[in-house]
Design a protein around this motif. Structure first.
Motif, PDB file in Angstrom:
ATOM      1  N   TYR A 194       0.845  -1.192   0.000  1.00  0.00           N
ATOM      2  CA  TYR A 194       0.000   0.000   0.000  1.00  0.00           C
ATOM      3  C   TYR A 194       0.884   1.248   0.000  1.00  0.00           C
ATOM      4  O   TYR A 194       1.423   1.645   1.037  1.00  0.00           O
ATOM      5  CB  TYR A 194      -0.934  -0.021   1.207  1.00  0.00           C
ATOM      6  CG  TYR A 194      -1.668  -1.345   1.346  1.00  0.00           C
ATOM      7  CD1 TYR A 194      -2.574  -1.757   0.367  1.00  0.00           C
ATOM      8  CD2 TYR A 194      -1.409  -2.206   2.419  1.00  0.00           C
ATOM      9  CE1 TYR A 194      -3.231  -2.968   0.464  1.00  0.00           C
ATOM     10  CE2 TYR A 194      -2.070  -3.420   2.528  1.00  0.00           C
ATOM     11  CZ  TYR A 194      -2.973  -3.798   1.547  1.00  0.00           C
ATOM     12  OH  TYR A 194      -3.616  -5.020   1.640  1.00  0.00           O
ATOM     13  N   LEU A 195       1.023   1.845  -1.161  1.00  0.00           N
ATOM     14  CA  LEU A 195       1.925   2.985  -1.329  1.00  0.00           C
ATOM     15  C   LEU A 195       1.231   4.297  -0.967  1.00  0.00           C
ATOM     16  O   LEU A 195       0.049   4.495  -1.284  1.00  0.00           O
ATOM     17  CB  LEU A 195       2.422   3.057  -2.771  1.00  0.00           C
ATOM     18  CG  LEU A 195       3.171   1.836  -3.298  1.00  0.00           C
ATOM     19  CD1 LEU A 195       3.598   2.064  -4.748  1.00  0.00           C
ATOM     20  CD2 LEU A 195       4.389   1.520  -2.433  1.00  0.00           C
ATOM     21  N   GLU A 196       1.961   5.176  -0.325  1.00  0.00           N
ATOM     22  CA  GLU A 196       1.465   6.528  -0.085  1.00  0.00           C
ATOM     23  C   GLU A 196       1.240   7.189  -1.443  1.00  0.00           C
ATOM     24  O   GLU A 196       2.146   7.253  -2.275  1.00  0.00           O
ATOM     25  CB  GLU A 196       2.480   7.330   0.732  1.00  0.00           C
ATOM     26  CG  GLU A 196       2.061   8.740   1.065  1.00  0.00           C
ATOM     27  CD  GLU A 196       1.005   8.813   2.150  1.00  0.00           C
ATOM     28  OE1 GLU A 196       0.486   9.924   2.397  1.00  0.00           O
ATOM     29  OE2 GLU A 196       0.700   7.781   2.767  1.00  0.00           O
ATOM     30  N   SER A 197       0.034   7.683  -1.672  1.00  0.00           N
ATOM     31  CA  SER A 197      -0.308   8.213  -2.993  1.00  0.00           C
ATOM     32  C   SER A 197      -1.063   9.527  -2.857  1.00  0.00           C
ATOM     33  O   SER A 197      -2.021   9.621  -2.092  1.00  0.00           O
ATOM     34  CB  SER A 197      -1.169   7.205  -3.764  1.00  0.00           C
ATOM     35  OG  SER A 197      -0.506   5.956  -3.881  1.00  0.00           O
ATOM     36  N   LEU A 198      -0.612  10.520  -3.616  1.00  0.00           N
ATOM     37  CA  LEU A 198      -1.273  11.822  -3.649  1.00  0.00           C
ATOM     38  C   LEU A 198      -1.675  12.095  -5.100  1.00  0.00           C
ATOM     39  O   LEU A 198      -0.812  12.268  -5.966  1.00  0.00           O
ATOM     40  CB  LEU A 198      -0.354  12.935  -3.136  1.00  0.00           C
ATOM     41  CG  LEU A 198       0.000  12.892  -1.648  1.00  0.00           C
ATOM     42  CD1 LEU A 198       1.203  12.000  -1.383  1.00  0.00           C
ATOM     43  CD2 LEU A 198       0.276  14.299  -1.127  1.00  0.00           C
ATOM     44  N   LEU A 199      -2.973  12.104  -5.347  1.00  0.00           N
ATOM     45  CA  LEU A 199      -3.491  12.194  -6.705  1.00  0.00           C
ATOM     46  C   LEU A 199      -4.287  13.482  -6.872  1.00  0.00           C
ATOM     47  O   LEU A 199      -5.301  13.690  -6.211  1.00  0.00           O
ATOM     48  CB  LEU A 199      -4.378  10.981  -7.005  1.00  0.00           C
ATOM     49  CG  LEU A 199      -3.749   9.610  -6.673  1.00  0.00           C
ATOM     50  CD1 LEU A 199      -4.737   8.493  -6.975  1.00  0.00           C
ATOM     51  CD2 LEU A 199      -2.461   9.410  -7.450  1.00  0.00           C
ATOM     52  N   PHE A 200      -3.803  14.341  -7.764  1.00  0.00           N
ATOM     53  CA  PHE A 200      -4.403  15.650  -7.967  1.00  0.00           C
ATOM     54  C   PHE A 200      -5.344  15.629  -9.174  1.00  0.00           C
ATOM     55  O   PHE A 200      -4.958  15.225 -10.271  1.00  0.00           O
ATOM     56  CB  PHE A 200      -3.314  16.707  -8.178  1.00  0.00           C
ATOM     57  CG  PHE A 200      -2.351  16.815  -7.027  1.00  0.00           C
ATOM     58  CD1 PHE A 200      -2.674  17.563  -5.901  1.00  0.00           C
ATOM     59  CD2 PHE A 200      -1.120  16.161  -7.046  1.00  0.00           C
ATOM     60  CE1 PHE A 200      -1.789  17.671  -4.831  1.00  0.00           C
ATOM     61  CE2 PHE A 200      -0.233  16.264  -5.988  1.00  0.00           C
ATOM     62  CZ  PHE A 200      -0.570  17.009  -4.877  1.00  0.00           C
ATOM     63  N   ASN A 201      -6.592  16.074  -8.935  1.00  0.00           N
ATOM     64  CA  ASN A 201      -7.606  16.151  -9.995  1.00  0.00           C
ATOM     65  C   ASN A 201      -7.723  14.841 -10.783  1.00  0.00           C
ATOM     66  O   ASN A 201      -7.676  14.846 -12.019  1.00  0.00           O
ATOM     67  CB  ASN A 201      -7.285  17.293 -10.955  1.00  0.00           C
ATOM     68  CG  ASN A 201      -7.075  18.623 -10.241  1.00  0.00           C
ATOM     69  OD1 ASN A 201      -5.974  18.897  -9.773  1.00  0.00           O
ATOM     70  ND2 ASN A 201      -8.114  19.430 -10.169  1.00  0.00           N
ATOM     71  N   PRO A 202      -7.893  13.709 -10.090  1.00  0.00           N
ATOM     72  CA  PRO A 202      -7.998  12.423 -10.794  1.00  0.00           C
ATOM     73  C   PRO A 202      -9.279  12.353 -11.611  1.00  0.00           C
ATOM     74  O   PRO A 202     -10.358  12.722 -11.118  1.00  0.00           O
ATOM     75  CB  PRO A 202      -8.001  11.398  -9.656  1.00  0.00           C
ATOM     76  CG  PRO A 202      -8.565  12.147  -8.492  1.00  0.00           C
ATOM     77  CD  PRO A 202      -8.062  13.552  -8.628  1.00  0.00           C
ATOM     78  N   PRO A 203      -9.231  11.899 -12.855  1.00  0.00           N
ATOM     79  CA  PRO A 203     -10.435  11.872 -13.694  1.00  0.00           C
ATOM     80  C   PRO A 203     -11.456  10.849 -13.222  1.00  0.00           C
ATOM     81  O   PRO A 203     -11.120   9.720 -12.887  1.00  0.00           O
ATOM     82  CB  PRO A 203      -9.897  11.524 -15.084  1.00  0.00           C
ATOM     83  CG  PRO A 203      -8.569  10.870 -14.847  1.00  0.00           C
ATOM     84  CD  PRO A 203      -8.024  11.470 -13.593  1.00  0.00           C
ATOM     85  N   TYR A 204     -12.711  11.276 -13.221  1.00  0.00           N
ATOM     86  CA  TYR A 204     -13.831  10.402 -12.903  1.00  0.00           C
ATOM     87  C   TYR A 204     -14.827  10.532 -14.054  1.00  0.00           C
ATOM     88  O   TYR A 204     -15.716  11.397 -14.030  1.00  0.00           O
ATOM     89  CB  TYR A 204     -14.472  10.800 -11.573  1.00  0.00           C
ATOM     90  CG  TYR A 204     -15.499   9.813 -11.050  1.00  0.00           C
ATOM     91  CD1 TYR A 204     -15.216   9.008  -9.964  1.00  0.00           C
ATOM     92  CD2 TYR A 204     -16.751   9.695 -11.656  1.00  0.00           C
ATOM     93  CE1 TYR A 204     -16.161   8.105  -9.473  1.00  0.00           C
ATOM     94  CE2 TYR A 204     -17.697   8.793 -11.183  1.00  0.00           C
ATOM     95  CZ  TYR A 204     -17.397   8.004 -10.093  1.00  0.00           C
ATOM     96  OH  TYR A 204     -18.330   7.107  -9.626  1.00  0.00           O
ATOM     97  N   PRO A 205     -14.704   9.691 -15.078  1.00  0.00           N
ATOM     98  CA  PRO A 205     -15.582   9.814 -16.245  1.00  0.00           C
ATOM     99  C   PRO A 205     -17.008   9.387 -15.918  1.00  0.00           C
ATOM    100  O   PRO A 205     -17.283   8.221 -15.664  1.00  0.00           O
ATOM    101  CB  PRO A 205     -14.932   8.884 -17.277  1.00  0.00           C
ATOM    102  CG  PRO A 205     -14.142   7.898 -16.460  1.00  0.00           C
ATOM    103  CD  PRO A 205     -13.712   8.618 -15.233  1.00  0.00           C
TER     104      PRO A 205
END
Length: 355
Positions: free
Chosen positions: A192-203
């Motif tokens: 489980y990697l530390e993840s920072l996701l900016f404006n991830p697309p949600y179609p």
């Protein structure tokens, strides 16, 4: 990307001189700058800016990071020539190597950060990036060469680092989709990697723009029932069990999602997770847990031979941060630079679905 946006001392958080890795605002700003660094890397390559003319390094070295390697699209044959499908940097691996004499960084940060850029609206990369955007919408992104390259690079880096806590993932827009796919791949392996996701697309259809709260909840409920019904009709019991098992394996992974209310690309995540809380309060959690792993579009276009339809954008858990007062103009709200601005009005909540 205007030239001003590429120059760190004009557009970056140059006032952030000491990084406290326990300060969420510092972490958000620094990691967003590493994503911006990937954008500038590609622009430096396109403009053939090298040496003193290159604009890349301040975006990472200011915070003690060194560029370890870049990730590029595979260059395949094309009847249109290299103008359409030439080389393009879509990601980079940064290593935290502050000077030994530096006291400007606290302990607790990452050793490596793997960052991915989003769509770059420049002629030398636009066609390829738009193609990837459509693959995200069509739920075919996982089969792209850049996604496979990213997954392999992350797997190799985790193996090299030895401690998965030292490897972080990040991305913006299209780059968030790539990072999300790499993170999901590792989560299914119980890493489980530390993840920072900016404006991830949600179609999805923009339900969140509906003013009436009761109408939104009714539509969400109707969509859940419809997805559940189509899943039962389209999949065998074994296929549904495989799908649930795959989705449940990711539940301990809690990536940090950063979304703007004015951003049509990502704001549906607000309803996706918020609606889940409403379902749990009304004792409808089982319906939500079953339906939330499916996309109606993926189910409808899934062939009967496919074992499962796993939408790239759906995840069971997240730490969702919402910018409640973003710029009203969509392109500004979607920009990566919004996330290193000081004094943002943010609302955060953890959503975790347990199986």
């Amino acid at each position: 990307m205007a030239i001003k946006d590429q120059i760190f001392h004009l557009s970056g958080p140059w006032g952030l001189t000491r990084v406290d890795w326990k300060n969420a605002a510092h972490v958000r700003a620094v990691v967003a700058c590493l994503v911006q660094c990937v954008y500038v890397l590609e622009r430096d390559r396109q403009k053939k800016r090298k040496g003193d003319k290159a604009l890349t390094l301040p975006w990472c070295e200011t915070f003690g990071f060194k560029l370890k390697s870049t990730l590029e699209h595979n260059v395949g044959p094309s009847i249109f020539g290299p103008f359409i499908f030439g080389p393009s940097i879509f990601g980079a691996i940064f290593e935290f190597k502050p000077p030994t004499s530096s006291c400007n960084h606290s302990a607790g940060g990452p050793r490596f950060v793997v960052a991915f850029r989003g769509t770059l609206f420049k002629k030398k990369s636009l066609v390829r990036d738009i193609k990837l955007d459509f693959q995200v919408i069509l739920n075919e992104h996982h089969s792209s060469s850049c996604c496979q390259t990213a997954i392999q690079a992350v797997e190799d880096l985790v193996a090299t680092a030895g401690d998965s806590r030292e490897v972080w993932l990040t991305g913006h827009s299209l780059g968030s989709a790539i990072a999300l796919q790499a993170g999901k791949n590792m989560a299914k392996k119980e890493v489980y990697l530390e993840s920072l996701l900016f404006n991830p697309p949600y179609p999805s259809v923009p339900t969140e723009k509906i003013k009436s709260k009761s109408l939104k909840l009714t539509l969400h409920l109707a969509k859940s029932v419809l997805r559940a019904g189509v899943a039962v009709a389209k999949q065998s019991p074994l296929q549904r069990k495989q799908s649930e098992s795959s989705f449940a394996a990711m539940s301990p992974w809690v990536p940090k999602l950063f979304v703007n209310e004015a951003d049509y690309v990502c704001f549906e995540y607000i309803g996706y997770f918020g609606y889940g809380n409403w379902m749990r309060k009304h004792r409808l959690e089982n319906i939500y847990k079953f339906a939330s792993q499916y996309s109606l579009r993926s189910l409808l276009f899934m062939s009967k031979k496919e074992s499962q339809a796993e939408p790239l954008h759906l995840i069971p858990s997240a730490y969702l941060t919402i910018n409640s007062k973003p710029p009203k103009w969509f392109l500004s709200a979607h920009g990566i630079r919004e996330w290193w601005k000081p004094n943002l009005e943010l609302e955060s909540e953890v959503y975790q679905c347990e199986y």
